[in-house]
Design a protein around this motif. Structure first.
Motif, PDB file in Angstrom:
ATOM      1  N   GLY A 344      48.315  51.156  51.432  1.00 19.65           N
ATOM      2  CA  GLY A 344      48.333  51.458  51.248  1.00 19.65           C
ATOM      3  C   GLY A 344      47.806  49.418  50.873  1.00 19.65           C
ATOM      4  O   GLY A 344      48.464  49.333  51.929  1.00 19.65           O
ATOM      5  N   MET A 345      47.805  48.635  49.387  1.00 20.61           N
ATOM      6  CA  MET A 345      47.432  47.379  49.800  1.00 20.61           C
ATOM      7  C   MET A 345      48.020  46.744  49.278  1.00 20.61           C
ATOM      8  O   MET A 345      49.324  47.124  49.015  1.00 20.61           O
ATOM      9  CB  MET A 345      46.353  48.087  48.029  1.00 20.61           C
ATOM     10  N   ALA A 346      47.372  45.671  50.269  1.00 20.01           N
ATOM     11  CA  ALA A 346      48.207  44.659  50.259  1.00 20.01           C
ATOM     12  C   ALA A 346      47.297  43.407  49.197  1.00 20.01           C
ATOM     13  O   ALA A 346      46.413  42.407  49.375  1.00 20.01           O
ATOM     14  CB  ALA A 346      48.866  43.722  51.716  1.00 20.01           C
ATOM     15  N   ALA A 347      47.810  43.458  47.718  1.00 21.39           N
ATOM     16  CA  ALA A 347      47.581  42.009  47.020  1.00 21.39           C
ATOM     17  C   ALA A 347      47.816  41.317  47.095  1.00 21.39           C
ATOM     18  O   ALA A 347      47.089  40.043  46.501  1.00 21.39           O
ATOM     19  CB  ALA A 347      47.729  43.237  45.751  1.00 21.39           C
ATOM     20  N   GLN A 348      48.740  40.736  47.776  1.00 21.46           N
ATOM     21  CA  GLN A 348      49.103  39.326  47.653  1.00 21.46           C
ATOM     22  C   GLN A 348      47.823  38.292  47.998  1.00 21.46           C
ATOM     23  O   GLN A 348      46.758  38.242  48.516  1.00 21.46           O
ATOM     24  CB  GLN A 348      49.755  38.724  49.289  1.00 21.46           C
ATOM     25  N   ILE A 349      47.222  37.115  47.423  1.00 22.66           N
ATOM     26  CA  ILE A 349      46.286  36.175  48.104  1.00 22.66           C
ATOM     27  C   ILE A 349      47.347  34.759  48.164  1.00 22.66           C
ATOM     28  O   ILE A 349      48.540  34.548  48.195  1.00 22.66           O
ATOM     29  CB  ILE A 349      45.815  36.452  46.546  1.00 22.66           C
ATOM     30  N   PRO A 350      46.370  33.981  49.682  1.00 23.38           N
ATOM     31  CA  PRO A 350      47.046  32.492  49.132  1.00 23.38           C
ATOM     32  C   PRO A 350      47.710  31.656  48.459  1.00 23.38           C
ATOM     33  O   PRO A 350      46.743  31.528  47.615  1.00 23.38           O
ATOM     34  CB  PRO A 350      46.288  31.962  50.553  1.00 23.38           C
ATOM     35  N   ILE A 351      48.871  31.340  48.641  1.00 21.89           N
ATOM     36  CA  ILE A 351      49.146  30.282  47.438  1.00 21.89           C
ATOM     37  C   ILE A 351      49.305  28.664  48.285  1.00 21.89           C
ATOM     38  O   ILE A 351      50.026  28.668  48.858  1.00 21.89           O
ATOM     39  CB  ILE A 351      50.663  29.816  47.477  1.00 21.89           C
TER      40      ILE A 351
END
Length: 546
Positions: A344-351
């Motif tokens: 499945g999807m990892a929805a995180q984006i860079p912080i």
């Protein structure tokens, strides 16, 4: 345009096609909708629409039984399929290794970046990541044509005296394999009317993509490849088989040339995975754990079941027993039949502004991908290019082979009750308000033409917004749900949260769809107050665009 490559004469979109009318005209439309494609759309609609309407009616009838107390289960009438010895057809060499896939909308910049990203596969999404304005739908098809030809470019607007950045594709051997996700059976394309009816959005997407690109992709041994979303039954899979066979015949492709991966992202579908594989067995190459839509489907299926209410979204992770059972059953089912089992999807984006928080987010991604690869998945999804290296490192370390079909998971024995068991947890005020904010901000962006929105360091699409919207409705209408501080969850609490939201957001001018916040608030309030849960958020929202 590309039609010339297939000996189809270019012509105006307004050329008379009996039974078909277009309700809008945007720049470039004539090249994208030549007479040959319009004729295909007419014949395809007439062949498939009766079956589509029957499938949608079957969904309504099934949900009525669930509302009345029935529980989903494995089908007795298809036991012979599950017990017989059979395997899906051979998997193309281009799809043998799919260890990391990136997904995203179909605008030119995203398509270029994704194909150049280093991922094995890019899923160009006409569904949950795209707001289907007519301009967006056609621009997406133009992007697909440029991607297949290899000449897609994009130049960002200049900022002051600084010229805009130019984007172009890397050489073909360095690009990800392209897979297109058309819209699901429930979505219309209201701008194409055939015999007075809107054509199915998914049929328009798939037929247009294959018409323009099918022969070129087949000649390069690159497809065409599709991801099929939101199926609920083997009958719906068989309907896609009929549609794709029709498209192949009309475009001169060999039968079975179009290969598909099916997302198992509805609760009814998890009980028919073998049947879905069987219905598409000559063209299917895998199933995917569409986790966010699956959670949404769980909520919707059990909307009237007070004993199956889920806690706030952040607590509903893939380690919860009912989701772990779903993932492992999918792996065992796929490998038994010779198909890929995609994660499945990892929805995180860079912080970027907070290195500590960024590393914590990356650690969660690593743990999630480690869970998937050690369970036996053959690949995984990410929403942002920055996560590709993280996911790739984990899969490279633990999956030295192109895939893990040899991991049969004969230890997996999952019952009906395990697949539908609710998980324990709580609902905090912050969790409730986050649902409200995500839904409003996503809706505002979607109404403004943007279907993929970063919110609180996560990439939100229609699936995640659906979780937020459906939880709000269920918590309110269950009549007994409370926040963990004892506050009743009711329409008054929602109204107070909606009234306070503009103040919490502050200046919305820089937010995607910031000018539509009030409209989104009104729509969420309307949907949440309704005694009947709307099947899909995008259905009433679609009536408000174009």
């Amino acid at each position: 345009m590309s039609a010339v490559a297939f000996d189809v004469p270019a012509a105006a979109a307004g050329t008379a096609t009996p039974g078909l009318s277009l309700t809008l005209n945007v720049a470039g439309q004539q090249d994208l909708l030549p007479p040959g494609l319009l004729a295909l759309l007419v014949s395809l609609h007439r062949a498939i629409e009766p079956g589509r309407q029957a499938a949608l009616a079957a969904r309504i009838a099934r949900q009525a039984r669930f509302d009345a107390g029935e529980l989903p289960d494995f089908r007795s009438d298809t036991r012979h399929i599950r017990e017989a010895a059979w395997r899906v057809g051979p998997i193309p060499a281009a799809l043998a290794d799919r260890r990391v896939e990136i997904t995203g909308p179909t605008d030119a910049k995203m398509v270029i970046n994704a194909l150049n990203s280093g991922a094995k596969v890019f899923m160009a999404d006409f569904e949950d990541s795209t707001s289907p304005t007519w301009a967006n739908v056609l621009a997406g098809q133009r992007s697909m044509i440029g991607a297949v030809r290899g000449d897609l470019t994009f130049t960002a607007p200049a900022v002051g005296d600084k010229p805009g950045r130019h984007y172009q594709l890397e050489p073909a051997e360095q690009r990800a394999v392209l897979i297109v996700r058309p819209r699901g059976w429930h979505l219309d394309e209201k701008h194409v009317l055939i015999d007075g009816q809107a054509i199915a959005g998914g049929l328009f997407d798939a037929a247009s993509f294959v018409f323009h690109n099918g022969r070129a992709l087949a000649a390069a041994d690159r497809g065409p490849y599709l991801y099929l979303p939101k199926l609920q039954s083997m009958e719906e899979a068989a309907l896609w088989e009929q549609a794709l066979s029709h498209i192949e015949a009309a475009t001169g492709l060999a039968q079975g040339q179009i290969k598909v991966t099916v997302l198992i992202e509805t609760l009814p579908a998890v009980f028919e995975m073998e049947e879905i594989l069987h219905a598409l067995r000559e063209r299917i190459v895998g199933l995917n754990c569409g986790r966010w839509d699956y959670i949404f489907s769980y909520l919707k299926t059990f909307r009237r079941h007070a004993d199956r209410i889920l806690p706030e979204r952040g607590q509903v992770t893939m380690t919860q027993p009912f989701l772990k059972a779903y993932s492992e059953l999918l792996i065992a089912t796929c490998h038994k039949r010779g198909a890929h089992a995609m994660g499945g999807m990892a929805a995180q984006i860079p912080i970027n502004h907070d290195p500590v928080a960024n590393e914590q987010a990356l650690a969660r991604v690593r743990a999630d991908k480690l869970r998937e690869v050690t369970a036996g998945h053959d690949g995984t999804w990410v929403a942002h290019p920055a996560l590709i290296a993280v996911a790739m490192e984990v899969f490279n370390e633990h999956m030295p082979t192109p895939n893990q079909h040899h991991v049969l998971r004969k230890d997996v024995s999952v019952s009906r009750d395990e697949l539908i068991a609710a998980c324990s947890g709580s609902i905090s005020r912050a969790g409730f308000e986050n649902n409200v904010e995500v839904c409003v901000r996503y809706l505002a962006a979607w109404l403004d033409g943007n279907g993929c929105v970063p919110i609180h360091n996560l990439m939100e699409d229609a699936a995640t917004a659906e979780i937020s919207r459906t939880q709000i409705w269920q918590w309110i209408h269950a009549g007994s749900c409370q926040l963990d501080d004892g506050t009743a969850i009711d329409l008054a609490l929602l109204q107070a949260s909606l009234q306070a939201l503009p103040g919490r957001l502050g200046d919305t001018s820089a937010l995607p769809g910031g000018g539509r916040i009030a409209q989104a608030i009104a729509l969420l309030a309307e949907l949440s107050a309704s005694p009947v849960l709307e099947d899909f958020l995008t259905l009433p929202a679609y009536a408000r665009i174009n």
